[in-house]
Design a protein around this motif. Sequence first.
Motif, PDB file in Angstrom:
ATOM      1  N   ALA A 282       8.441 -47.340   6.713  1.00 27.17           N
ATOM      2  CA  ALA A 282       7.856 -46.064   6.317  1.00 27.17           C
ATOM      3  C   ALA A 282       6.523 -46.250   5.609  1.00 27.17           C
ATOM      4  CB  ALA A 282       8.832 -45.315   5.409  1.00 27.17           C
ATOM      5  N   ALA A 283       6.401 -47.283   4.798  1.00 24.33           N
ATOM      6  CA  ALA A 283       5.152 -47.538   4.082  1.00 24.33           C
ATOM      7  C   ALA A 283       4.042 -47.910   5.053  1.00 24.33           C
ATOM      8  CB  ALA A 283       5.356 -48.648   3.053  1.00 24.33           C
ATOM      9  N   THR A 284       4.387 -48.650   6.104  1.00 22.50           N
ATOM     10  CA  THR A 284       3.406 -48.997   7.133  1.00 22.50           C
ATOM     11  C   THR A 284       2.953 -47.748   7.871  1.00 22.50           C
ATOM     12  OG1 THR A 284       4.457 -51.164   7.387  1.00 22.50           O
ATOM     13  CG2 THR A 284       2.981 -50.444   9.144  1.00 22.50           C
ATOM     14  N   ARG A 285       3.907 -46.888   8.203  1.00 23.82           N
ATOM     15  CA  ARG A 285       3.566 -45.631   8.871  1.00 23.82           C
ATOM     16  C   ARG A 285       2.735 -44.744   7.974  1.00 23.82           C
ATOM     17  NH1 ARG A 285       4.784 -40.879   8.045  1.00 23.82           N
ATOM     18  NH2 ARG A 285       6.334 -41.505   6.485  1.00 23.82           N
ATOM     19  N   PHE A 286       3.060 -44.673   6.676  1.00 21.01           N
ATOM     20  CA  PHE A 286       2.321 -43.833   5.737  1.00 21.01           C
ATOM     21  C   PHE A 286       0.878 -44.306   5.612  1.00 21.01           C
ATOM     22  CE2 PHE A 286       0.936 -42.802   1.395  1.00 21.01           C
ATOM     23  CZ  PHE A 286       1.119 -41.428   1.411  1.00 21.01           C
ATOM     24  N   TRP A 287       0.693 -45.601   5.518  1.00 21.28           N
ATOM     25  CA  TRP A 287      -0.656 -46.181   5.476  1.00 21.28           C
ATOM     26  C   TRP A 287      -1.438 -45.750   6.724  1.00 21.28           C
ATOM     27  CZ3 TRP A 287      -0.841 -52.120   6.698  1.00 21.28           C
ATOM     28  CH2 TRP A 287      -2.165 -52.537   6.905  1.00 21.28           C
ATOM     29  N   THR A 288      -0.800 -45.833   7.883  1.00 27.75           N
ATOM     30  CA  THR A 288      -1.437 -45.443   9.139  1.00 27.75           C
ATOM     31  C   THR A 288      -1.785 -43.963   9.142  1.00 27.75           C
ATOM     32  OG1 THR A 288      -0.144 -47.148  10.268  1.00 27.75           O
ATOM     33  CG2 THR A 288      -1.148 -45.431  11.640  1.00 27.75           C
ATOM     34  N   LYS A 289      -0.898 -43.158   8.641  1.00 30.15           N
ATOM     35  CA  LYS A 289      -1.118 -41.706   8.614  1.00 30.15           C
ATOM     36  C   LYS A 289      -2.299 -41.344   7.732  1.00 30.15           C
ATOM     37  CE  LYS A 289       1.892 -37.612   8.347  1.00 30.15           C
ATOM     38  NZ  LYS A 289       3.261 -37.198   7.957  1.00 30.15           N
ATOM     39  N   LEU A 290      -2.417 -42.006   6.582  1.00 31.07           N
ATOM     40  CA  LEU A 290      -3.561 -41.757   5.711  1.00 31.07           C
ATOM     41  C   LEU A 290      -4.857 -42.215   6.358  1.00 31.07           C
ATOM     42  CD1 LEU A 290      -2.520 -42.484   2.011  1.00 31.07           C
ATOM     43  CD2 LEU A 290      -2.691 -40.304   3.195  1.00 31.07           C
ATOM     44  N   GLU A 291      -4.815 -43.321   7.101  1.00 31.95           N
ATOM     45  CA  GLU A 291      -5.999 -43.752   7.843  1.00 31.95           C
ATOM     46  C   GLU A 291      -6.435 -42.659   8.818  1.00 31.95           C
ATOM     47  OE1 GLU A 291      -5.897 -48.576   8.322  1.00 31.95           O
ATOM     48  OE2 GLU A 291      -4.528 -47.425   9.592  1.00 31.95           O
ATOM     49  N   GLY A 317     -14.817 -41.225  -0.352  1.00 31.68           N
ATOM     50  CA  GLY A 317     -14.488 -42.454  -1.066  1.00 31.68           C
ATOM     51  C   GLY A 317     -13.124 -42.374  -1.728  1.00 31.68           C
ATOM     52  N   ARG A 318     -12.804 -41.201  -2.250  1.00 30.48           N
ATOM     53  CA  ARG A 318     -11.488 -41.018  -2.875  1.00 30.48           C
ATOM     54  C   ARG A 318     -10.386 -41.173  -1.830  1.00 30.48           C
ATOM     55  NH1 ARG A 318     -12.600 -36.519  -4.974  1.00 30.48           N
ATOM     56  NH2 ARG A 318     -13.372 -37.405  -6.935  1.00 30.48           N
ATOM     57  N   LEU A 319     -10.600 -40.617  -0.649  1.00 31.70           N
ATOM     58  CA  LEU A 319      -9.614 -40.747   0.425  1.00 31.70           C
ATOM     59  C   LEU A 319      -9.472 -42.196   0.879  1.00 31.70           C
ATOM     60  CD1 LEU A 319     -10.611 -37.586   2.480  1.00 31.70           C
ATOM     61  CD2 LEU A 319      -8.375 -37.980   1.414  1.00 31.70           C
ATOM     62  N   LEU A 320     -10.583 -42.886   0.998  1.00 33.44           N
ATOM     63  CA  LEU A 320     -10.517 -44.292   1.387  1.00 33.44           C
ATOM     64  C   LEU A 320      -9.803 -45.120   0.323  1.00 33.44           C
ATOM     65  CD1 LEU A 320     -14.064 -44.680   2.936  1.00 33.44           C
ATOM     66  CD2 LEU A 320     -11.888 -44.890   4.146  1.00 33.44           C
ATOM     67  N   GLY A 321      -9.950 -44.718  -0.938  1.00 39.09           N
ATOM     68  CA  GLY A 321      -9.194 -45.376  -2.002  1.00 39.09           C
ATOM     69  C   GLY A 321      -7.700 -45.155  -1.852  1.00 39.09           C
ATOM     70  N   MET A 322      -7.317 -43.956  -1.407  1.00 40.87           N
ATOM     71  CA  MET A 322      -5.897 -43.682  -1.160  1.00 40.87           C
ATOM     72  C   MET A 322      -5.364 -44.550  -0.022  1.00 40.87           C
ATOM     73  SD  MET A 322      -5.768 -39.522  -1.484  1.00 40.87           S
ATOM     74  CE  MET A 322      -6.356 -38.668  -2.946  1.00 40.87           C
ATOM     75  N   VAL A 323      -6.167 -44.709   1.025  1.00 41.79           N
ATOM     76  CA  VAL A 323      -5.766 -45.577   2.131  1.00 41.79           C
ATOM     77  C   VAL A 323      -5.547 -46.997   1.629  1.00 41.79           C
ATOM     78  CG1 VAL A 323      -6.520 -46.622   4.305  1.00 41.79           C
ATOM     79  CG2 VAL A 323      -6.920 -44.190   3.888  1.00 41.79           C
ATOM     80  N   ALA A 324      -6.468 -47.472   0.787  1.00 42.33           N
ATOM     81  CA  ALA A 324      -6.344 -48.825   0.241  1.00 42.33           C
ATOM     82  C   ALA A 324      -5.095 -48.961  -0.627  1.00 42.33           C
ATOM     83  CB  ALA A 324      -7.589 -49.184  -0.560  1.00 42.33           C
ATOM     84  N   GLN A 325      -4.763 -47.913  -1.385  1.00 41.68           N
ATOM     85  CA  GLN A 325      -3.536 -47.938  -2.186  1.00 41.68           C
ATOM     86  C   GLN A 325      -2.307 -48.074  -1.283  1.00 41.68           C
ATOM     87  OE1 GLN A 325      -3.075 -44.955  -5.415  1.00 41.68           O
ATOM     88  NE2 GLN A 325      -5.200 -44.414  -4.967  1.00 41.68           N
ATOM     89  N   ALA A 326      -2.285 -47.259  -0.232  1.00 43.63           N
ATOM     90  CA  ALA A 326      -1.137 -47.296   0.684  1.00 43.63           C
ATOM     91  C   ALA A 326      -1.006 -48.680   1.316  1.00 43.63           C
ATOM     92  CB  ALA A 326      -1.292 -46.220   1.756  1.00 43.63           C
ATOM     93  N   LYS A 327      -2.114 -49.257   1.723  1.00 45.29           N
ATOM     94  CA  LYS A 327      -2.103 -50.599   2.300  1.00 45.29           C
ATOM     95  C   LYS A 327      -1.635 -51.626   1.279  1.00 45.29           C
ATOM     96  CE  LYS A 327      -5.239 -54.032   4.352  1.00 45.29           C
ATOM     97  NZ  LYS A 327      -6.642 -54.301   4.802  1.00 45.29           N
ATOM     98  N   ALA A 328      -2.122 -51.494   0.053  1.00 45.65           N
ATOM     99  CA  ALA A 328      -1.795 -52.470  -0.994  1.00 45.65           C
ATOM    100  C   ALA A 328      -0.298 -52.510  -1.269  1.00 45.65           C
ATOM    101  CB  ALA A 328      -2.562 -52.144  -2.271  1.00 45.65           C
ATOM    102  N   PHE A 329       0.366 -51.370  -1.223  1.00 41.37           N
ATOM    103  CA  PHE A 329       1.809 -51.348  -1.471  1.00 41.37           C
ATOM    104  C   PHE A 329       2.559 -52.121  -0.388  1.00 41.37           C
ATOM    105  CE2 PHE A 329       1.067 -48.103  -4.631  1.00 41.37           C
ATOM    106  CZ  PHE A 329       2.136 -48.236  -5.493  1.00 41.37           C
ATOM    107  N   VAL A 330       2.112 -51.992   0.853  1.00 40.19           N
ATOM    108  CA  VAL A 330       2.763 -52.738   1.937  1.00 40.19           C
ATOM    109  C   VAL A 330       2.583 -54.237   1.732  1.00 40.19           C
ATOM    110  CG1 VAL A 330       2.780 -53.158   4.424  1.00 40.19           C
ATOM    111  CG2 VAL A 330       2.453 -50.834   3.573  1.00 40.19           C
ATOM    112  N   LEU A 331       1.353 -54.643   1.485  1.00 42.17           N
ATOM    113  CA  LEU A 331       1.076 -56.070   1.321  1.00 42.17           C
ATOM    114  C   LEU A 331       1.766 -56.632   0.084  1.00 42.17           C
ATOM    115  CD1 LEU A 331      -2.728 -56.249   2.234  1.00 42.17           C
ATOM    116  CD2 LEU A 331      -0.724 -56.304   3.729  1.00 42.17           C
ATOM    117  N   ALA A 332       1.812 -55.837  -0.992  1.00 39.11           N
ATOM    118  CA  ALA A 332       2.458 -56.312  -2.220  1.00 39.11           C
ATOM    119  C   ALA A 332       3.960 -56.450  -2.051  1.00 39.11           C
ATOM    120  CB  ALA A 332       2.146 -55.357  -3.372  1.00 39.11           C
TER     121      ALA A 332
END
Length: 476
Positions: A282-291, A317-332
């Motif tokens: 789900a976190a991978t899908r959420f990251w994709t959805k925000l992208e 920039g704020r939206l791109l920061g959200m995408v980075a947050q979503a990605k970071a949770f998956v990688l972490a």
Amino acid sequence: MTRSGREYLESLRDGREVWLDGERVKDVTSHAAFRNTAGSIAHLYDLAHDSEHSGTLIFDGIHRAYTVPRTQQDLIDRRTAYKVWAEASYGFLGRTPDYMAGGAAGFAAMPQVFTTDGFDGAPHALAYHRRLADGDLYSAFTISNPHSGDGDDDLVVRVVAERDGGIVVRGAKMIGTGAVFADEVIVGTIEPLAPEDVDHALCFSIPVDTAGLTFVSRTSYEANARGVFDNPLSSRFDENDSLLVCEDVFVPWERVLTYRNVEATAAMWWQTPAYLNFVHQAATRFWTKLEFLTGIAILLTRTAGTDRLPAVTQSVGRLLGMVAQAKAFVLAAEASCEPVDGGRGGVAPGREISFAQRIMAGELYPRAVQEIKQLAGSSIIQLPASAEDLLHPELGPVVSKYLKAPGTTAEDRIKLLKLAWDALGSEFAGRHEQYERFYHGAPHVGLTMQTWAGGAAGCERLAQACLDGYELRAGR
């Protein structure tokens, strides 16, 4: 062995009992409420079966979601497979077959959880995993109880008879996201049960076409779509949600996973890696959805000619920061992976980060949607009713003249705005905002569970170390 999209669609023509708008649906692959989404799921199977992505999606002859990861790299490989399927629906199909596949792999990692004094479901859990993996099957689940408020426990699935070959069950369960498109459905509970509530403490998986099993569909956004041009998302990616009703359904013993045991019925989700595997997908899908949503925002501002305004660039920039947050949770979660059963069950994504992800996602998604709505402004309101306006010989030139933008034809601008509306403001979009808030449970449950994830003691210890480092002294 993987199956093709055609083979998947053929499997749906099994006489399953699905109801919509007072009508029994004869064939979900041809009905206007379901056919396009069924086709989108079939496309996922084709991607795995025979495409340039097959090597990413398939390992040792089965979908990677069914594998029990042994290392962090295995988790990364599984996430790479999740990403391929998530991008195929732009993140809008949540409960694709790889979701419950990860859950089944979690069961297989710790089958001993299913063994109790009164019932041994361990071999059944292993057989469930093997059956799904080998058959490349789509399993959905219904693990929430209907709410009556009057204490009527007859509403909830329960056993009404035992037979030599199995049990007979009656009652209802919610919410069957994607269930009308599945091969099997797990019927169980993830909600806490009282220690004495053994009557409702059971879990089983049965074919969707089992006699006595009925699915009552919610409104179909696909059926209400005008077409792909007008409703590009809801016309193709409405995974549907349904109420499951059991009317004296016979369940063979070999399909029962837990039976009359409150602890095991909860532990199958929380003590095995099943739930953590859910979050990983789900976190991978959420990251994709925000992208995807952020990409819409970028295209909207570029088409409007506002992309260089300071306030707009900050918003993007704020939206791109959200995408980075979503990605970071998956990688972490992958980087903090934990051994399962002392390593005997492989590894699972880190619990603390996984639990935190579901809190973050539910809070972040509405903010992202609101941010993009602000960027879109009123442009997504004043749109032609349908593509027919553009195609009309007399009206088309009028629409094309007044709804174009500098450097963009009216057709291209309307196409983008209709995509934005379907993602942000339609009834389909409203369902998705609610889904992202609640599909992993009520926020108060997740917030409470976060305190059990192991981080609180370290935070307290650091603050106490500061306090212990100085004393009250005279003159100071």
